[in-house]
Design an enzyme around this catalytic site. Sequence first.
Site, PDB file in Angstrom:
ATOM      1  CE  LYS A   1      13.384  17.166 -16.393  1.00 12.06           C
ATOM      2  NZ  LYS A   1      14.353  16.045 -16.469  1.00 12.06           N
TER       3      LYS A   1
ATOM      4  N   GLY B   1      18.456   1.362 -12.164  1.00  8.80           N
ATOM      5  CA  GLY B   1      17.892   2.518 -11.471  1.00  8.80           C
ATOM      6  C   GLY B   1      17.830   3.772 -12.306  1.00  8.80           C
TER       7      GLY B   1
ATOM      8  N   GLY C   1      18.754  18.874 -13.304  1.00 10.74           N
ATOM      9  CA  GLY C   1      19.558  18.484 -12.157  1.00 10.74           C
ATOM     10  C   GLY C   1      20.608  19.513 -11.806  1.00 10.74           C
TER      11      GLY C   1
ATOM     12  CD  GLU D   1      11.378   6.611 -11.094  1.00  9.14           C
ATOM     13  OE1 GLU D   1      11.001   5.743 -10.264  1.00  9.14           O
ATOM     14  OE2 GLU D   1      12.155   7.547 -10.800  1.00  9.14           O
TER      15      GLU D   1
ATOM     16  CB  VAL E   1      16.164  14.865  -4.370  1.00 11.43           C
ATOM     17  CG1 VAL E   1      16.727  16.292  -4.351  1.00 11.43           C
ATOM     18  CG2 VAL E   1      16.325  14.260  -5.758  1.00 11.43           C
TER      19      VAL E   1
ATOM     20  N   GLY F   1      19.524  12.069 -10.251  1.00  7.91           N
ATOM     21  CA  GLY F   1      20.246  11.466  -9.136  1.00  7.91           C
ATOM     22  C   GLY F   1      20.167  12.342  -7.914  1.00  7.91           C
TER      23      GLY F   1
ATOM     24  CE  LYS G   1      10.519  16.081 -13.829  1.00  8.85           C
ATOM     25  NZ  LYS G   1      11.394  15.311 -12.917  1.00  8.85           N
TER      26      LYS G   1
ATOM     27  CB  ALA H   1       6.561  17.474   5.664  1.00  6.77           C
TER      28      ALA H   1
ATOM     29  CB  VAL I   1      15.385  22.596 -16.162  1.00  4.64           C
ATOM     30  CG1 VAL I   1      15.712  22.357 -17.632  1.00  4.64           C
ATOM     31  CG2 VAL I   1      14.212  23.548 -16.042  1.00  4.64           C
TER      32      VAL I   1
END
Length: 429
Positions: free
Chosen positions: A202, A184, A131, A187, A13, A299, A102, A42, A129
């Site tokens: 959420k 994908g 996307g 996870e 992201v 995504g 979240k 960072a 919550v």
Amino acid sequence: MEVKIALLGCGTVGTQVARLIDEQAEDLTARAGATLKIIGIAVRDVAAPRDPSIDRSLLTDDAEAIIAQADIVIELIGGIEPARTYILSAFAHGVSVVTGNKALLAAHGPELYDAAAGADVDLYYEAAVAGAVPVVYGLRESLAGDRITAVLGIVNGTTNYILDEMTTKGLEFEDVLAEAQRLGYAEADPTADVNGHDAAAKCAILASLAFHSRVSAEDVHVHGIRDVTADDIAAATRSGYVVKLIATARRRPQGIEVHVGPTLVPLSHPLASVHGPFNAVVIEAESADRLMFYGRGAGGAPTASAVLSDVVAAASHIVGGGHAPRELIYADLPVLSPSQAISRFQVEVEVDDQVGVLTKVTGVFARHDVSISSVFQDTGHTHSADRPVCRLTVTTHAASQEDLEATIEELNDSTFVAGVNHVIRVEES
């Protein structure tokens, strides 16, 4: 005017956020009323490989240094720490924050809301919550003039993909999970998704927004999808339902009911048509009636879209004044215990294939004030020790979880019952 941005995290992201700020600079400037400039990104490992779109001169492992120089901090690290510390540091420097975290909001939301208000800065979290689906904005602003009665939805794309593939292809859970990981959608460690914890976080955020009361992830009764079988899916299909992992928050006379779990959704319900890794949230309100927000819930690009909408709003407030809506907890409604939850249920029970057994089963439900809507009987099965049984699929009217559990306990203790195979919630159409 220039608005300086510190970006914390450069994963999927974060990379998309940085790319879009660069590629859409002219449009974003027009919308925000100021030039958006990333002053630093960072990361934990500055030397790690990055997408070619990332300007490596912006990378730093000193998050505090860029926080102190920023006007807006975008937190996309995830998890509790160090994200919580960095956000509180931003507030202490008088800096507004945009986050998609979240888990942090569900666990420490009140602390963060209070700190933002005390520093007179903004805290935005549309991406936390669903996307790109603008449900946070809808609850905080679009429906501020209405009274919300219920929020329910599919807020985890991984589990929706798995259940959808099981439904359309007749596959078992483990097979679909492996494919979801390959594509994908899941996870390497899918625990938070398939056990329902991601959806619970959420759900807590949505309930807090909808009912102006503080609800944490720990308040949400959670049951994941690991136990859902191909037989369960097939039985649901025969009954005119699909199985979805539904996060539900409802206003009851006694307080707020919140739970996440596999649910039978009738084909006539708008959530039944949500396929693949998509998200959808249905909001029921007294005046607006039923609304549905639908779209990609995960995504890089979809989530980055939600992040940037918040960044533009925060920058606009820096330029022209104003604030994001503050946390409103005036209602302070109690969160009901799981046993107080009200729902329709479907129970599959194996009973002795004998005359009069159906009367005995319905009598158990009646003794615990659980009204039966329908019964489907499937004969010709054999239990252990060659015990001939039939399967009864009992669908109830609305009943309390407590009464339903007492019913199940008596059924399991009854000599004419070979076993209770499964219990699942049923959503109204």
